[in-house]
Design a protein around this motif. Structure first.
Motif, PDB file in Angstrom:
ATOM      1  N   TRP A 166       0.440  -0.972  -0.387  1.00 47.70           N
ATOM      2  CA  TRP A 166       0.409  -0.281  -0.514  1.00 47.70           C
ATOM      3  C   TRP A 166       0.810   1.167  -0.345  1.00 47.70           C
ATOM      4  O   TRP A 166       1.608   1.166   0.627  1.00 47.70           O
ATOM      5  N   MET A 223      -2.098   7.887  -0.399  1.00 47.77           N
ATOM      6  CA  MET A 223      -2.562   8.638  -1.654  1.00 47.77           C
ATOM      7  C   MET A 223      -1.888   9.564  -2.556  1.00 47.77           C
ATOM      8  O   MET A 223      -1.320   9.759  -3.272  1.00 47.77           O
ATOM      9  N   PRO A 255      -7.280  10.615  -6.066  1.00 50.34           N
ATOM     10  CA  PRO A 255      -7.620   9.833  -5.571  1.00 50.34           C
ATOM     11  C   PRO A 255      -9.215   9.422  -6.725  1.00 50.34           C
ATOM     12  O   PRO A 255      -9.636   8.559  -6.242  1.00 50.34           O
ATOM     13  N   PHE A 282      -8.028   7.111  -9.468  1.00 48.53           N
ATOM     14  CA  PHE A 282      -7.730   6.164  -9.301  1.00 48.53           C
ATOM     15  C   PHE A 282      -8.443   4.967  -9.022  1.00 48.53           C
ATOM     16  O   PHE A 282      -8.554   4.147  -9.578  1.00 48.53           O
ATOM     17  N   GLU A 283      -9.100   5.391  -8.369  1.00 45.81           N
ATOM     18  CA  GLU A 283     -10.835   4.481  -8.375  1.00 45.81           C
ATOM     19  C   GLU A 283     -11.125   5.051  -9.752  1.00 45.81           C
ATOM     20  O   GLU A 283     -11.948   3.416  -9.810  1.00 45.81           O
ATOM     21  N   ASP A 294      -7.498  -0.520  -5.424  1.00 49.01           N
ATOM     22  CA  ASP A 294      -7.822  -0.923  -4.259  1.00 49.01           C
ATOM     23  C   ASP A 294      -7.175   0.578  -3.715  1.00 49.01           C
ATOM     24  O   ASP A 294      -6.581   0.811  -3.432  1.00 49.01           O
ATOM     25  N   THR A 295      -8.370   1.600  -2.666  1.00 52.83           N
ATOM     26  CA  THR A 295      -8.570   1.835  -1.967  1.00 52.83           C
ATOM     27  C   THR A 295      -8.925   2.314  -0.837  1.00 52.83           C
ATOM     28  O   THR A 295      -9.989   1.330  -0.120  1.00 52.83           O
ATOM     29  N   LYS A 304      -9.310   4.467   3.268  1.00 49.40           N
ATOM     30  CA  LYS A 304      -9.394   5.084   3.754  1.00 49.40           C
ATOM     31  C   LYS A 304      -9.049   5.052   5.482  1.00 49.40           C
ATOM     32  O   LYS A 304     -10.524   4.140   5.633  1.00 49.40           O
ATOM     33  N   SER A 343      -5.922   8.418   3.441  1.00 51.50           N
ATOM     34  CA  SER A 343      -6.094   7.263   1.868  1.00 51.50           C
ATOM     35  C   SER A 343      -4.911   6.324   1.748  1.00 51.50           C
ATOM     36  O   SER A 343      -3.381   7.517   1.354  1.00 51.50           O
ATOM     37  N   TYR A 344      -5.108   5.710   1.553  1.00 52.41           N
ATOM     38  CA  TYR A 344      -3.765   4.989   0.349  1.00 52.41           C
ATOM     39  C   TYR A 344      -4.332   4.203  -0.865  1.00 52.41           C
ATOM     40  O   TYR A 344      -5.740   3.886  -0.858  1.00 52.41           O
ATOM     41  N   VAL A 345      -3.634   3.722  -1.241  1.00 48.62           N
ATOM     42  CA  VAL A 345      -3.917   3.130  -2.789  1.00 48.62           C
ATOM     43  C   VAL A 345      -2.909   1.650  -2.971  1.00 48.62           C
ATOM     44  O   VAL A 345      -2.246   1.903  -2.209  1.00 48.62           O
TER      45      VAL A 345
END
Length: 275
Positions: A213, A216, A240, A243-244, A250-251, A253, A259-261
């Motif tokens: 991970w 973001m 964000p 990426f979505e 995958d994201t 929060k 936030s992570y991706v």
């Protein structure tokens, strides 16, 4: 409004804005300046063209309104763009005589690609603005390039007043028409954009921890280092959302709002970020 973590946090950065007036509509100067204010201050503002030409009539009123210095350039010979040459000469003079942090080239002309590469080689960011027809070499050479139709016009923020309805008493109601929301591009369309997918995957890989991970903000910053990418060119507001929208990430929060991706193709990633 949240601050974009991928933008340089230095409002006092000095930027030279150089406009190829033959290639940029005068209707876009306000949103261009608004966008540049995120990166610093456009202390130097110049627009190049033959100001006796009828094609630049719309620009003349904008020059005083936005404190832009017109640079007159006559067409000395048929088929040669003297405006481009004048802009390049000025850019190089500014590079060596002024203490600037960045340049902005507003044009849709690929002939400025070598100039952009030279400015970047000397340690300057170069922000580009142009139409969708702008050739890829110029787009890719810039630190960040934004298509003009992706910019929000001032008129868009203040929709026209609807004066058709009248309340009791005969007075006209001053209600504003709601702007239509911008449609999001289908994820399948973005996922088929090989250049976009390569950039985003490379950014996540570069910023990811051992759990697979990435934050973001770190992934967004890495994407901007890899390419002149701007999410608004793809019909979304920020990284964000981009990426979505692509559909291959995958994201997540956290409760704290971080936030992570992660790349879905990375089978070694953990179910949730571990940091």
């Amino acid at each position: 409004m949240d601050t974009d973590p991928t933008l340089p946090q230095a409002p006092n950065r000095r930027i030279a804005l150089l406009i190829d007036a033959d290639n940029v509509s005068h209707t876009k100067i306000a949103p261009v300046l608004a966008e540049l204010s995120k990166y610093g201050t456009a202390n130097i503002r110049r627009a190049y063209g033959d100001w006796g030409s009828a094609g630049l009539k719309g620009w003349k009123a904008k020059l005083h309104e936005f404190a832009i210095r017109p640079i007159q350039q006559f067409s000395y010979s048929t088929g040669k763009n003297a405006t481009d040459i004048a802009l390049v000469i000025d850019a190089m003079e500014l590079l060596y005589t002024q203490k600037l942090d960045a340049f902005c080239i507003a044009s849709s002309d690929a002939d400025f690609t070598p100039l952009v590469m030279q400015l970047k080689a000397n340690g300057h960011d170069v922000y580009g603005f142009g139409e969708r027809k702008t050739p890829d070499p110029f787009v890719n050479a810039c630190t960040t390039f934004l298509y003009l139709d992706s910019l929000e016009d001032t008129a868009d923020r203040h929709p026209p007043v609807d004066k058709t309805s009248k309340p009791a008493g005969g007075k006209k109601a001053t209600t504003r028409a709601e702007p239509a929301p911008s449609p999001k591009p289908p994820a399948t369309t973005l996922a088929r954009d090989a250049a976009l997918v390569t950039t985003l995957r490379g950014a996540v890989e570069a910023a990811a921890w051992d759990d697979g991970w990435a934050s973001m903000s770190a992934a967004g910053s890495a994407a901007k280092r890899l390419s002149s990418i701007d999410p608004r060119n793809y019909g979304v507001k920020n990284f964000p959302s981009l990426f979505e929208a692509v559909g291959i990430f995958d994201t997540f929060k956290s409760e704290g709002g971080q936030s992570y991706v992660a790349d879905k193709s990375n089978k070694d990633r953990t179910a949730r970020p571990t940091r």
